[in-house]
Design an enzyme around this catalytic site. Structure first.
Site, PDB file in Angstrom:
ATOM      1  N   GLY A 142     -13.414   3.842-104.276  1.00 35.28           N
ATOM      2  CA  GLY A 142     -13.472   5.271-103.945  1.00 35.28           C
ATOM      3  C   GLY A 142     -12.394   5.620-102.936  1.00 35.28           C
ATOM      4  N   ILE A 186     -16.032   4.597 -96.679  1.00 33.53           N
ATOM      5  CA  ILE A 186     -16.703   5.579 -95.816  1.00 33.53           C
ATOM      6  C   ILE A 186     -18.109   5.091 -95.474  1.00 33.53           C
ATOM      7  CG2 ILE A 186     -15.383   7.546 -96.699  1.00 33.53           C
ATOM      8  CD1 ILE A 186     -18.061   8.436 -98.080  1.00 33.53           C
ATOM      9  N   ASP A 187     -18.641   4.149 -96.278  1.00 33.67           N
ATOM     10  CA  ASP A 187     -20.019   3.680 -96.051  1.00 33.67           C
ATOM     11  C   ASP A 187     -20.144   2.781 -94.812  1.00 33.67           C
ATOM     12  OD1 ASP A 187     -20.493   4.997 -98.378  1.00 33.67           O
ATOM     13  OD2 ASP A 187     -21.134   3.259 -99.543  1.00 33.67           O
ATOM     14  N   ARG A 211     -36.860  27.594 -94.156  1.00 33.72           N
ATOM     15  CA  ARG A 211     -36.866  26.689 -95.316  1.00 33.72           C
ATOM     16  C   ARG A 211     -36.678  25.257 -94.840  1.00 33.72           C
ATOM     17  NH1 ARG A 211     -32.082  29.714 -98.477  1.00 33.72           N
ATOM     18  NH2 ARG A 211     -33.351  31.316 -99.457  1.00 33.72           N
ATOM     19  N   ARG A 215     -34.774  23.323-100.176  1.00 31.17           N
ATOM     20  CA  ARG A 215     -33.509  23.308-100.939  1.00 31.17           C
ATOM     21  C   ARG A 215     -32.692  22.078-100.574  1.00 31.17           C
ATOM     22  NH1 ARG A 215     -31.643  28.576-102.296  1.00 31.17           N
ATOM     23  NH2 ARG A 215     -33.464  29.898-102.577  1.00 31.17           N
ATOM     24  N   VAL A 225     -17.121  15.719-100.860  1.00 34.32           N
ATOM     25  CA  VAL A 225     -16.596  16.471 -99.707  1.00 34.32           C
ATOM     26  C   VAL A 225     -16.441  15.512 -98.516  1.00 34.32           C
ATOM     27  CG1 VAL A 225     -17.196  18.269 -98.021  1.00 34.32           C
ATOM     28  CG2 VAL A 225     -17.556  18.677-100.454  1.00 34.32           C
ATOM     29  N   GLN A 226     -17.367  14.541 -98.430  1.00 33.18           N
ATOM     30  CA  GLN A 226     -17.338  13.596 -97.309  1.00 33.18           C
ATOM     31  C   GLN A 226     -16.112  12.690 -97.318  1.00 33.18           C
ATOM     32  OE1 GLN A 226     -21.705  11.926 -96.969  1.00 33.18           O
ATOM     33  NE2 GLN A 226     -21.287  12.804 -98.966  1.00 33.18           N
ATOM     34  N   ARG A 227     -15.506  12.528 -98.480  1.00 31.80           N
ATOM     35  CA  ARG A 227     -14.346  11.626 -98.573  1.00 31.80           C
ATOM     36  C   ARG A 227     -13.039  12.406 -98.622  1.00 31.80           C
ATOM     37  NH1 ARG A 227     -16.444   7.865-103.357  1.00 31.80           N
ATOM     38  NH2 ARG A 227     -14.677   8.759-104.462  1.00 31.80           N
TER      39      ARG A 227
HETATM   40  O1  F6P Z   1     -18.306   3.254-101.812  1.00 34.48           O
HETATM   41  C1  F6P Z   1     -18.045   4.501-101.289  1.00 34.48           C
HETATM   42  C2  F6P Z   1     -18.792   5.561-102.033  1.00 34.48           C
HETATM   43  O2  F6P Z   1     -18.373   6.772-101.482  1.00 34.48           O
HETATM   44  C3  F6P Z   1     -20.311   5.402-102.037  1.00 34.48           C
HETATM   45  O3  F6P Z   1     -20.919   5.922-100.900  1.00 34.48           O
HETATM   46  C4  F6P Z   1     -20.687   6.140-103.277  1.00 34.48           C
HETATM   47  O4  F6P Z   1     -21.914   5.681-103.817  1.00 34.48           O
HETATM   48  C5  F6P Z   1     -19.584   5.849-104.203  1.00 34.48           C
HETATM   49  O5  F6P Z   1     -18.445   5.589-103.408  1.00 34.48           O
HETATM   50  C6  F6P Z   1     -19.305   6.976-105.176  1.00 34.48           C
HETATM   51  O6  F6P Z   1     -18.253   6.616-105.974  1.00 34.48           O
HETATM   52  P1  F6P Z   1     -17.611   7.533-107.114  1.00 34.48           P
HETATM   53  O7  F6P Z   1     -16.821   8.589-106.437  1.00 34.48           O
HETATM   54  O8  F6P Z   1     -16.733   6.613-107.869  1.00 34.48           O
HETATM   55  O9  F6P Z   1     -18.726   8.074-107.908  1.00 34.48           O
END
Ligand code: F6P
Length: 342
Positions: A10, A127-128, A163, A266, A273-275
């Site tokens: 990723g 990012i994990d 909510r 909700r 977005v986090q990456r």
């Molecule tokens: O390994 C990093 C990560 O962002 C995980 O948190 C997530 O499960 C995975 O990649 C998602 O990967 P992809 O964008 O290939 O679906």
């Protein structure tokens, strides 16, 4: 000396900072040439390259993503994968390879080195933040900042409408993003993959929060699982390393909370977005130092190693150590957050 660089898995804010630092130091101080392999292990497998020199890395320090592209290609599941990689390394006259990636990409680099003598140096990214050999991976700090900002913003909607707002963050096996962003953002429940959650207890926290006239925010890592049951998935297809595509637990939780408490609930799934986007200052700093130390490892002929952060020092550890064990959230650390639940 010709050094090839690839980025796999990723994408992650800071990848370009590593590439820039390795190329800058490699060219300026050691007189090396560079080749970029496209799209992770697909590049050396299929012989797809991009030029990599000082002009190519100008201006990329604050850019998210990777100028080399990425993929989850696993050469060990491709036909004659290792032979094809060897042929392409010879064809492009590559003497050493810097592989920037998480457990899967680095696992391939470790095997190529141990079993086939291919000269690799690893740089950890995810990012994990779940690689055990390093205190931090770059990308994590940026992801936590993005998730925290999202939680801050969601508080206002939660309270205006009374909510429940469930925020699903990334974290396949480890709940680092959920824990850090949940604490920083003042979440009322944080659910992580390391500890199965009890939906009755969560509903209890939700109700007690409403009693004091505040609306609850529940932060859940995508890999979190209910006490009685399996991972909640929208899609069960596997990638070439055998991982399922996660996401779905946030939506499931909101439905269950609404059904059991009668309160409107909700979900916001932060997903990629986090990456995305520019890396934080910390991630640029860490990624730059990793790039500088990776090219030093190449110069020293220290192959089969990975650069890692220990305290404030960048050290080298065996590549195999990076993939031996995942770094998960310690139960004691998670328990600290419990004072804010409910
Ligand atoms: O390994 C990093 C990560 O962002 C995980 O948190 C997530 O499960 C995975 O990649 C998602 O990967 P992809 O964008 O290939 O679906």
């Amino acid at each position: 000396m010709r050094v090839a660089v690839l980025t796999g898995g990723g994408d992650c804010p800071g990848l370009n900072a590593v590439i820039r630092a390795a190329v800058r130091k490699g060219v300026q101080e050691y007189g090396y040439d560079f080749t970029g392999f496209r799209d992770g292990w697909r590049g050396p497998l299929e012989g797809v390259t991009v030029p990599l020199d000082i002009p190519a890395v100008r201006g990329i320090l604050p850019r998210g993503g990777t100028i080399l592209g990425s993929s989850r290609t696993n050469p060990f599941s491709a036909e004659n994968g290792v032979r094809r990689i060897r042929e392409n390394l010879d064809k492009y006259e590559v003497d050493a390879l810097i592989a920037i990636g998480g457990e899967d990409t680095l696992g391939v680099a470790a095997r190529l080195g141990d079993e086939y003598g291919i000269r690799c140096v690893g740089v950890p990214k995810t990012i994990d933040n779940d690689l055990s050999a390093t205190d931090y991976t770059f990308g994590f700090d940026t992801a936590v900042n993005i998730a925290t900002e999202a939680i801050d913003r969601l508080h206002t909607t939660a309270e205006s409408h009374m909510r429940v707002l469930v925020v699903e963050v990334m974290g396949r096996h480890a709940g680092w993003i959920a824990l850090h962003a949940g604490l920083a953002g003042g979440a009322n429940a944080i659910l992580i993959p390391e500890q199965r959650f009890d939906i009755d207890q969560i509903c209890g926290w939700v109700e007690s929060r409403f009693k004091i006239r505040y609306a609850p925010i529940v932060v859940v890592a995508e890999g979190a699982m209910p006490k009685d049951g399996d991972a909640v998935l929208k899609d069960s297809s596997l990638d070439s390393f055998g991982h399922v595509r996660l996401s779905g637990v946030g939506e499931w939780l909101a439905k269950e909370i609404e059904r059991r408490t009668g309160k409107e609930a909700r979900t916001t799934v932060l997903g990629h977005v986090q990456r995305g986007g520019t890396p934080s200052a910390f991630d640029r700093w860490l990624a730059t130092r990793f790039g500088l130390h990776a090219i030093d490892a190449v110069r020293d002929g220290d192959f089969g190693t990975m650069v890692a952060l220990r305290g404030t020092q960048v050290v080298r550890v065996p590549l195999a150590a990076a993939t031996a064990k995942l770094k998960t959230v310690d139960p004691g650390l998670y328990a600290e957050a419990g004072v804010f639940f409910g």
